[in-house]
Design a protein around this motif. Structure first.
Motif, PDB file in Angstrom:
ATOM      1  N   ARG A  40      32.681  42.489  40.932  1.00  0.00           N
ATOM      2  CA  ARG A  40      33.751  43.223  41.611  1.00  0.00           C
ATOM      3  C   ARG A  40      33.214  44.190  42.651  1.00  0.00           C
ATOM      4  O   ARG A  40      33.758  44.306  43.738  1.00  0.00           O
ATOM      5  CB  ARG A  40      34.579  44.019  40.587  1.00  0.00           C
ATOM      6  CG  ARG A  40      35.632  43.169  39.921  1.00  0.00           C
ATOM      7  CD  ARG A  40      36.365  43.959  38.849  1.00  0.00           C
ATOM      8  NE  ARG A  40      37.334  43.093  38.192  1.00  0.00           N
ATOM      9  CZ  ARG A  40      38.579  42.975  38.598  1.00  0.00           C
ATOM     10  NH1 ARG A  40      39.025  43.681  39.601  1.00  0.00           N
ATOM     11  NH2 ARG A  40      39.401  42.154  37.972  1.00  0.00           N
ATOM     12  N   GLN A  50      43.387  41.096  33.868  1.00  0.00           N
ATOM     13  CA  GLN A  50      43.105  39.922  34.702  1.00  0.00           C
ATOM     14  C   GLN A  50      41.679  39.431  34.450  1.00  0.00           C
ATOM     15  O   GLN A  50      41.444  38.222  34.325  1.00  0.00           O
ATOM     16  CB  GLN A  50      43.280  40.306  36.171  1.00  0.00           C
ATOM     17  CG  GLN A  50      43.203  39.112  37.100  1.00  0.00           C
ATOM     18  CD  GLN A  50      43.468  39.525  38.536  1.00  0.00           C
ATOM     19  OE1 GLN A  50      44.277  40.422  38.807  1.00  0.00           O
ATOM     20  NE2 GLN A  50      42.775  38.883  39.458  1.00  0.00           N
ATOM     21  N   ALA A  51      40.726  40.379  34.331  1.00  0.00           N
ATOM     22  CA  ALA A  51      39.339  39.995  34.063  1.00  0.00           C
ATOM     23  C   ALA A  51      39.221  39.339  32.694  1.00  0.00           C
ATOM     24  O   ALA A  51      38.657  38.245  32.559  1.00  0.00           O
ATOM     25  CB  ALA A  51      38.421  41.227  34.144  1.00  0.00           C
ATOM     26  N   ARG A  71      43.792  33.949  41.148  1.00  0.00           N
ATOM     27  CA  ARG A  71      43.804  35.424  41.147  1.00  0.00           C
ATOM     28  C   ARG A  71      45.103  35.958  41.730  1.00  0.00           C
ATOM     29  O   ARG A  71      45.724  36.869  41.173  1.00  0.00           O
ATOM     30  CB  ARG A  71      42.662  35.944  42.019  1.00  0.00           C
ATOM     31  CG  ARG A  71      41.319  35.844  41.409  1.00  0.00           C
ATOM     32  CD  ARG A  71      40.324  36.528  42.356  1.00  0.00           C
ATOM     33  NE  ARG A  71      39.168  35.694  42.573  1.00  0.00           N
ATOM     34  CZ  ARG A  71      38.202  35.526  41.667  1.00  0.00           C
ATOM     35  NH1 ARG A  71      38.294  36.135  40.512  1.00  0.00           N
ATOM     36  NH2 ARG A  71      37.200  34.732  41.898  1.00  0.00           N
ATOM     37  N   GLU A 129      40.060  35.672  34.403  1.00  0.00           N
ATOM     38  CA  GLU A 129      38.844  35.343  35.148  1.00  0.00           C
ATOM     39  C   GLU A 129      37.681  34.927  34.238  1.00  0.00           C
ATOM     40  O   GLU A 129      37.034  33.906  34.487  1.00  0.00           O
ATOM     41  CB  GLU A 129      38.449  36.537  36.037  1.00  0.00           C
ATOM     42  CG  GLU A 129      39.396  36.676  37.216  1.00  0.00           C
ATOM     43  CD  GLU A 129      39.312  38.022  37.906  1.00  0.00           C
ATOM     44  OE1 GLU A 129      39.942  38.170  38.968  1.00  0.00           O
ATOM     45  OE2 GLU A 129      38.637  38.929  37.378  1.00  0.00           O
ATOM     46  N   VAL A 130      37.429  35.730  33.184  1.00  0.00           N
ATOM     47  CA  VAL A 130      36.318  35.372  32.298  1.00  0.00           C
ATOM     48  C   VAL A 130      36.549  34.000  31.632  1.00  0.00           C
ATOM     49  O   VAL A 130      35.631  33.171  31.604  1.00  0.00           O
ATOM     50  CB  VAL A 130      36.039  36.498  31.269  1.00  0.00           C
ATOM     51  CG1 VAL A 130      35.092  36.011  30.179  1.00  0.00           C
ATOM     52  CG2 VAL A 130      35.464  37.724  31.964  1.00  0.00           C
ATOM     53  N   VAL A 133      30.818  41.344  35.283  1.00  0.00           N
ATOM     54  CA  VAL A 133      32.134  41.569  35.872  1.00  0.00           C
ATOM     55  C   VAL A 133      32.061  42.708  36.896  1.00  0.00           C
ATOM     56  O   VAL A 133      32.549  42.582  38.025  1.00  0.00           O
ATOM     57  CB  VAL A 133      33.188  41.886  34.774  1.00  0.00           C
ATOM     58  CG1 VAL A 133      34.511  42.294  35.409  1.00  0.00           C
ATOM     59  CG2 VAL A 133      33.377  40.681  33.862  1.00  0.00           C
ATOM     60  N   LEU A 166      32.377  33.713  37.970  1.00  0.00           N
ATOM     61  CA  LEU A 166      33.512  34.446  38.528  1.00  0.00           C
ATOM     62  C   LEU A 166      33.735  34.079  39.991  1.00  0.00           C
ATOM     63  O   LEU A 166      34.873  33.986  40.452  1.00  0.00           O
ATOM     64  CB  LEU A 166      33.280  35.951  38.393  1.00  0.00           C
ATOM     65  CG  LEU A 166      33.360  36.496  36.961  1.00  0.00           C
ATOM     66  CD1 LEU A 166      32.969  37.965  36.931  1.00  0.00           C
ATOM     67  CD2 LEU A 166      34.751  36.308  36.378  1.00  0.00           C
TER      68      LEU A 166
END
Lengths: 239, 227
Positions: free
Chosen positions: B58, B137-138, B124, B142-143, B54, B116
């Protein structure tokens, strides 16, 4: 005396640099065995992968051969080869060739699949013969993937050649295996370092070669992003 | 640690069922150790790889160093790594796991990043619009959406680890590799065949199980080709 000093002293010892049991000869044995195995694997694997890719046939086999290859432990391959042909370089050579084939078949097949059907059609439309389509259009586009397969195989083969010392062959693995059986920590660490350095050198130089193999016209393409292609394209495709 | 010779190998059959029936507890213990070493390695690998993946996704600046370090770990042969570690960490499970976890990292982190990358930008946007903060959010959006790629990585990492566990014979572990090693030093084919067969079977079983889990927990991905 600290372990670090012992290792330094091991490397400084002149007797470790000469004769049949010295580092240069062990390195030569390691490189010779690995080189011959990679060459033999390439001679077998690349025509199969490239041929199937050109004909657009046998995809399930070509893609899954790498998965099957991964499931068979290389150590087991080596011992099976030993049971079949006995001691020395022959069992190591057989095991390493068997280990080297799958990534080359899969990656070269995938590379040929990367060539758009339109491009092949255009080449044929321009009056190119099949042979020219293959060698002048498809292969240059597939080359980075073919190289990725060769690199993956080569790194695996050089790593596994370390185990050849178990079946009575030399190579750098000799220092590791002897280090363990003689409970000699300095020799263990020295052998481990030599093998690690050789493996990283092979990986780095073949990664460079793989980058150079990207045709100029394709240099900007996302699909040849080398940060992510550290692990072969075949594995990326599993995602 | 050298095989003694091939004399008499000719009359040794590939399978001696009487040896197998007399060694069921040995075989079961080897299999159990193999499963245990694999599970610990993949679990720890995943715990390390998820946050690093992650972060690497990012912060583009960190991506290079993360892939370089895990790439080097992936390149160093397991036997070499064990022989460097043993003088420090001994003939222990810790030594085995440091080596095994090292090999899972590149595969797992790479697939987290690939997964991702595949999360659509409008998803997103929507999450941000609904007031999700980066951490939630992650973890929440997202994950989960990257799961197909993450599980694909988990399958490769697991199958690779099952193969590598055999090499830990050198530090007195080995799981099923201890049977293969036994076959080598005694020049006796039955434990070799048993160890190899069970190792391959375990890899196929683990791969199919993870594929099944993936189908169940990511029903939205079923229509996609590939995995």
């Amino acid at each position: 005396m600290s372990l670090f000093e012992q290792v330094a002293r091991w490397f400084a010892d002149g007797s470790h640099w000469q004769g049949d049991f010295g580092i240069p000869n062990r390195l030569l044995e390691h490189v010779e065995l690995s080189g011959a195995s990679i060459l033999a694997a390439a001679i077998i694997a690349l025509p199969i992968g490239i041929g199937l890719g050109h004909l657009r046939r046998g995809g399930i086999v070509a893609i899954n051969v790498a998965n099957v290859g991964r499931a068979v432990p290389s150590f087991a391959l080596l011992v099976i080869a030993f049971e079949l042909v006995g001691l020395g370089w022959p069992p190591a050579f057989i095991a390493l060739v068997a280990l080297g084939i799958p990534p080359m078949v899969t990656n070269s097949y995938i590379g040929m699949g990367e060539v758009d059907a339109d491009i092949r059609e255009a080449a044929r439309g321009m009056g190119m013969r099949e042979r020219a389509v293959l060698f002048r259009v498809e292969l240059p586009i597939a080359l980075p993937f073919v190289m990725a397969g060769i690199r993956t195989s080569a790194v695996n083969v050089v790593a596994t050649a370390t185990l050849a010392a178990l079946v009575g062959w030399g190579g750098l693995g000799r220092f590791i295996i002897d280090g363990f059986s003689q409970r000699d920590d300095a020799q263990k660490i020295a052998g481990g370092l030599l093998v690690a350095i050789l493996s990283i050198l092979v990986e780095v130089s073949l990664t460079g070669l793989q980058r150079l193999s990207v045709p100029k016209g394709l240099r900007m393409r996302e699909s040849v992003d080398t940060t992510l292609s550290k692990v072969p394209a075949a594995e990326l495709s599993a995602a | 640690m050298l095989a003694t010779g091939v004399l008499g190998a000719a009359d040794d059959p590939w399978i001696r069922w009487d040896w197998i029936s007399g060694h069921v507890p040995v075989i079961r213990a080897a299999l159990a150790q193999h499963v245990e070493l694999t599970l610990i390695a993949v679990a720890i690998g995943l715990i390390i790889a998820l946050p690093l993946g992650v972060v690497g996704w990012r912060e583009r600046i960190l991506r290079g160093p993360i892939f370089s370090v895990t790439g080097i770990l992936y390149t160093i042969p397991s036997l070499a790594l064990f022989s460097i570690l043993v003088p420090f960490t001994g003939l222990t499970t810790l030594t085995a796991e440091i080596g095994l976890v090292s090999y899972t990292l590149l595969i797992l982190i790479r697939n987290v990043v690939v997964g991702l990358d595949a999360v659509p930008e409008d998803v997103r946007e929507a999450a941000r619009g609904m007031g999700y903060r980066p951490f939630r959010q992650a973890v929440g959006i997202e994950v989960p959406l990257a799961l197909p790629a993450i599980i694909a990585g988990l399958r490769i990492a697991t199958v690779t680890t099952i193969g590598l566990v055999t090499v830990t014979f050198v530090i007195g572990k080995g799981g099923l590799g201890s049977l293969i090693y036994d076959g080598l030093i005694r020049d006796f084919k039955t434990p070799l065949v048993v160890g190899t067969t069970l190792s391959v079977a375990l890899a196929v079983f683990a791969d199919l199980t993870l594929a099944g889990i993936q189908r169940v927990i990511t029903p939205w991905a079923r229509s996609r080709a590939g995995t």
